[in-house]
Design a protein around this motif. Sequence first.
Motif, PDB file in Angstrom:
ATOM      1  N   PRO A  61      54.787 -82.530 -40.459  1.00 36.75           N
ATOM      2  CA  PRO A  61      54.051 -83.504 -39.636  1.00 36.75           C
ATOM      3  C   PRO A  61      54.535 -84.934 -39.790  1.00 36.75           C
ATOM      4  CG  PRO A  61      52.534 -81.973 -40.703  1.00 36.75           C
ATOM      5  CD  PRO A  61      53.883 -81.711 -41.293  1.00 36.75           C
ATOM      6  N   GLU A  62      54.978 -85.306 -40.997  1.00 39.83           N
ATOM      7  CA  GLU A  62      55.386 -86.691 -41.235  1.00 39.83           C
ATOM      8  C   GLU A  62      56.898 -86.878 -41.141  1.00 39.83           C
ATOM      9  OE1 GLU A  62      53.110 -88.935 -41.403  1.00 39.83           O
ATOM     10  OE2 GLU A  62      51.532 -87.413 -41.381  1.00 39.83           O
ATOM     11  N   ALA A  63      57.621 -85.824 -40.828  1.00 37.77           N
ATOM     12  CA  ALA A  63      59.082 -85.922 -40.802  1.00 37.77           C
ATOM     13  C   ALA A  63      59.549 -86.756 -39.616  1.00 37.77           C
ATOM     14  CB  ALA A  63      59.700 -84.526 -40.737  1.00 37.77           C
ATOM     15  N   GLU A  64      60.551 -87.597 -39.876  1.00 41.56           N
ATOM     16  CA  GLU A  64      61.144 -88.400 -38.820  1.00 41.56           C
ATOM     17  C   GLU A  64      62.319 -87.635 -38.225  1.00 41.56           C
ATOM     18  OE1 GLU A  64      60.013 -91.193 -37.687  1.00 41.56           O
ATOM     19  OE2 GLU A  64      58.396 -91.370 -39.154  1.00 41.56           O
ATOM     20  N   GLY A  65      62.572 -87.897 -36.953  1.00 41.97           N
ATOM     21  CA  GLY A  65      63.701 -87.242 -36.319  1.00 41.97           C
ATOM     22  C   GLY A  65      63.396 -86.858 -34.891  1.00 41.97           C
ATOM     23  N   PRO A  66      64.385 -86.336 -34.201  1.00 44.18           N
ATOM     24  CA  PRO A  66      64.213 -86.003 -32.784  1.00 44.18           C
ATOM     25  C   PRO A  66      63.434 -84.714 -32.583  1.00 44.18           C
ATOM     26  CG  PRO A  66      66.385 -85.339 -33.524  1.00 44.18           C
ATOM     27  CD  PRO A  66      65.740 -86.058 -34.684  1.00 44.18           C
TER      28      PRO A  66
END
Length: 230
Positions: A61-66
């Motif tokens: 849920p908190e992961a950054e990315g496309p």
Amino acid sequence: MSRSLRHGALAATAIAFSIVSLSACAAGNNAETLQVRPDNAATSVGTIKVQNANVITQGEPEAEGPAVVAATLFNDGTEDEVLESITLPGTDVQVKLQPAKGTGPVEIPAGGRVILGGKGNASAVIEGGREAAQDGNVQQVVFKLSRTGDVALGANVVPATGYYKDFGPSAAPEAPAATPSATPEAGGSETPEAPAGETPESPAAGTPESPAAGTEQQGTPETATAGTTG
């Protein structure tokens, strides 16, 4: 009630009980219905069919990315089609298309298909995926094809977990580690010291001999001396 009617009623009751029992077993944890794939969006326009369409976000849920658009496009026509673009109405994000190999357009051959998402397949990457779509929502997706035109449908927004893990996006790349600067520190432009045992030559060493030295060499010629004594 006659004996034959009673027997018939008992037989009907037994059959009904058997059907209920079998239905209960089929609904258990090992039921075949629990093994089916998720109900993904699908539609068709003309000779183009779009199946298994989803917008897949990062697994955490908190992961950054496309995020990515995953789907399978079938071309039942007799001519090739080109997937020119994918848009998400209501957002201003860009979807970057990439063929399975090399560069160029994503083509759907006549009588063939193209898969978006997953290892070795074409890709449709949504930059800023978290801002574009939220897990659990239904996102409108429009596939624009060279011959058929727009094919739109509502795709489920799901995280890259479980069944969708292998079709989801990769994580955002980490920032490269800082490297030492090649610029010399302040005051680093000092003149290098001469090697031990050597001293820089003075400017005089590179100039012609002084006039005094020349006068000493040009002293009175011997001939003149000889003439005086004679």
